[in-house]
Design an enzyme around this catalytic site. Structure first.
Site, PDB file in Angstrom:
ATOM      1  N   PHE A  72       0.859  -1.180   0.000  1.00  0.00           N
ATOM      2  CA  PHE A  72       0.000   0.000   0.000  1.00  0.00           C
ATOM      3  C   PHE A  72       0.896   1.230   0.000  1.00  0.00           C
ATOM      4  O   PHE A  72       1.561   1.532   0.988  1.00  0.00           O
ATOM      5  CB  PHE A  72      -0.950   0.056   1.194  1.00  0.00           C
ATOM      6  CG  PHE A  72      -1.869   1.255   1.111  1.00  0.00           C
ATOM      7  CD1 PHE A  72      -3.009   1.208   0.341  1.00  0.00           C
ATOM      8  CD2 PHE A  72      -1.556   2.444   1.750  1.00  0.00           C
ATOM      9  CE1 PHE A  72      -3.842   2.324   0.209  1.00  0.00           C
ATOM     10  CE2 PHE A  72      -2.373   3.563   1.636  1.00  0.00           C
ATOM     11  CZ  PHE A  72      -3.518   3.494   0.861  1.00  0.00           C
TER      12      PHE A  72
ATOM     13  N   LYS B  75       2.732  11.529   6.687  1.00  0.00           N
ATOM     14  CA  LYS B  75       1.863  11.353   7.859  1.00  0.00           C
ATOM     15  C   LYS B  75       2.379  12.102   9.080  1.00  0.00           C
ATOM     16  O   LYS B  75       2.129  13.276   9.250  1.00  0.00           O
ATOM     17  CB  LYS B  75       1.634   9.870   8.120  1.00  0.00           C
ATOM     18  CG  LYS B  75       0.835   9.197   6.998  1.00  0.00           C
ATOM     19  CD  LYS B  75       0.351   7.831   7.392  1.00  0.00           C
ATOM     20  CE  LYS B  75      -0.332   7.119   6.221  1.00  0.00           C
ATOM     21  NZ  LYS B  75      -1.565   7.767   5.778  1.00  0.00           N
TER      22      LYS B  75
ATOM     23  N   ASP C  12       9.587   2.998   1.818  1.00  0.00           N
ATOM     24  CA  ASP C  12       8.383   3.785   2.110  1.00  0.00           C
ATOM     25  C   ASP C  12       8.133   3.718   3.606  1.00  0.00           C
ATOM     26  O   ASP C  12       7.572   2.752   4.119  1.00  0.00           O
ATOM     27  CB  ASP C  12       7.194   3.229   1.324  1.00  0.00           C
ATOM     28  CG  ASP C  12       5.912   4.023   1.558  1.00  0.00           C
ATOM     29  OD1 ASP C  12       5.871   4.812   2.523  1.00  0.00           O
ATOM     30  OD2 ASP C  12       4.946   3.838   0.798  1.00  0.00           O
TER      31      ASP C  12
END
Length: 410
Positions: free
Chosen positions: A149, A263, A234
């Site tokens: 993801f 984030k 990531d």
């Protein structure tokens, strides 16, 4: 208690109904309407309190409205919020310096969202492959893992294996090779002279907090080094303290060529992301080849710099380690009592619930009714990712509530 809008007072139920005709239905949120928050706790419009055990998928690593981050934002709001990158601003250099130092890399490409960081890294990796590695133009490939993801833009869903994310959105962007996660042999077989990069999550979040075997990341680093391609980590969910280290790759003492942050870098206040890389990688970009009007804006840079300052003390990494022991111990005690298994690192866990007790969504709704907010993922798996500021007492209370819900069933 209800919340005032410009025209009326609306309850939670009324606000949820009001969204239905005017908001695109790309999310299926739990039926709670948050109006206020502080630390690890949120409050809905009727005044009911909930313990936030999701923390915005790690965007709220430092809790809601952390005082140092709110102060940094307020201070910057009184000075300057946006110039675009048409001009320099007085906060950007310090932000880039601090992020580079935190990751042990050289240069920073500031963006806004996690997906933007991933898209930017794809472009950079391809450009690097053509200009530095010598891959023939148009032939660069990037190796990725199944069940990944990295976002939901068209390029990113092109290499997703989640049909919910892909169906109806083709034609897809070529140039990606998908291999099983945690399989070094398959990874090595997929890498060849056209490979620009291997793009991987050190821990797969959306897949259910899937942690690779010890040695996988070290092996991946060695494969990419031998093949002369980039290792892109990531760390948008796994980074910035979540796993008990600043970056999840540090658990294997690995330094990637490129690290993607997002984030928590915005402190739960503004969207901030970054591609951080070795100098020779990011130097392939020249004026006009990539950009973002809001990327590196003064407000984002001020908040991002304050986030780095919090992490520089090591306090939050230690907190994730210490509270992570309580989390693992609490979940271990539930195995065989409604929990089939779990995977945890730091304050991050994927918990597989016995399907006989309900789906992940049903368990999440039951926990919500008891004042605990979590989020389901595939099947009967729920994710736990509380703010790193959560107290031991609150964490134990959440685990006790999970035990109670499992005992009663969804």
């Amino acid at each position: 208690m209800t919340v005032a809008t410009g025209r009326s007072l609306r309850s939670s139920a009324e606000l949820i109904r009001a969204e239905e005709p005017v908001l695109a239905h790309n999310y299926h949120p739990l039926p709670v309407v948050v109006a206020r928050a502080e630390g690890a706790w949120v409050e809905d419009v009727e005044g009911r309190r909930y313990l936030d055990m999701l923390a915005g998928y790690s965007a709220l690593n430092f809790g809601h409205r952390h005082p140092a981050l709110v102060e940094a934002a307020h201070r910057q709001l009184d000075q300057l919020t946006l110039t675009s990158r048409a001009f320099h601003n007085d906060r950007l250099a310090a932000f880039a310096e601090s992020v580079a130092a935190l990751t042990g890399l050289d240069m920073v490409l500031p963006m806004n969202t996690g997906a933007e960081a991933v898209e930017s890294a794809v472009k950079v990796a391809r450009k690097w492959a053509y200009e530095v590695k010598g891959v023939p133009d148009g032939r660069a490939t990037i190796v990725v893992a199944a069940d990944n993801f990295h976002g939901r833009t068209t390029t990113i869903v092109s290499f997703s294996t989640d049909e919910t994310a892909r169906a109806g959105f083709g034609p897809f962007t070529p140039g990606f090779r998908v291999v099983p996660y945690n399989d070094l042999a398959a990874l090595e077989a997929a890498v060849d002279e056209t490979t620009a990069a291997v793009l991987i999550e050190p821990i797969q979040g959306e897949a259910g907090v899937v942690i690779p075997d010890d040695g996988y990341l070290r092996g991946l680093r060695e494969v990419t080094r031998r093949a002369g391609c980039l290792f892109i980590a990531d760390e948008i969910q796994s980074g910035l303290g979540r796993t008990g280290r600043t970056l999840a790759v540090e658990h294997e003492d690995v330094v990637p060529d490129v690290v993607l942050l997002g984030k928590a870098l915005g402190g739960g206040i503004v969207p901030v992301s970054a591609v951080v890389a070795r100098r020779e990688v990011l130097q392939v970009l020249r004026p006009g080849e990539h950009g973002s009007t809001f990327g590196g804006n003064p407000l984002a840079a001020a908040v991002g710099s304050a986030v780095v300052e919090l992490l520089e003390t090591g306090e939050f990494q230690r907190r994730a380690q210490e509270a992570g022991v309580l989390l693992r111990d609490g979940l271990s005690a539930l195995v065989g009592k409604g929990v089939r298994g779990f995977r945890a690192r730091g304050l991050w866990a994927g918990v597989d619930i016995d399907p006989a007790l309900g789906t992940g969504r049903e368990i999440s709704e039951s926990l919500m009714r008891e004042g605990i907010l979590v989020k389901d993922t595939h099947g009967s798996t729920i994710r736990l990712a509380p703010p790193l500021t959560i107290t031991n007492e609150d964490l134990q209370m959440a685990l006790g509530t999970l035990e109670s819900v499992l005992r009663k069933g969804a």
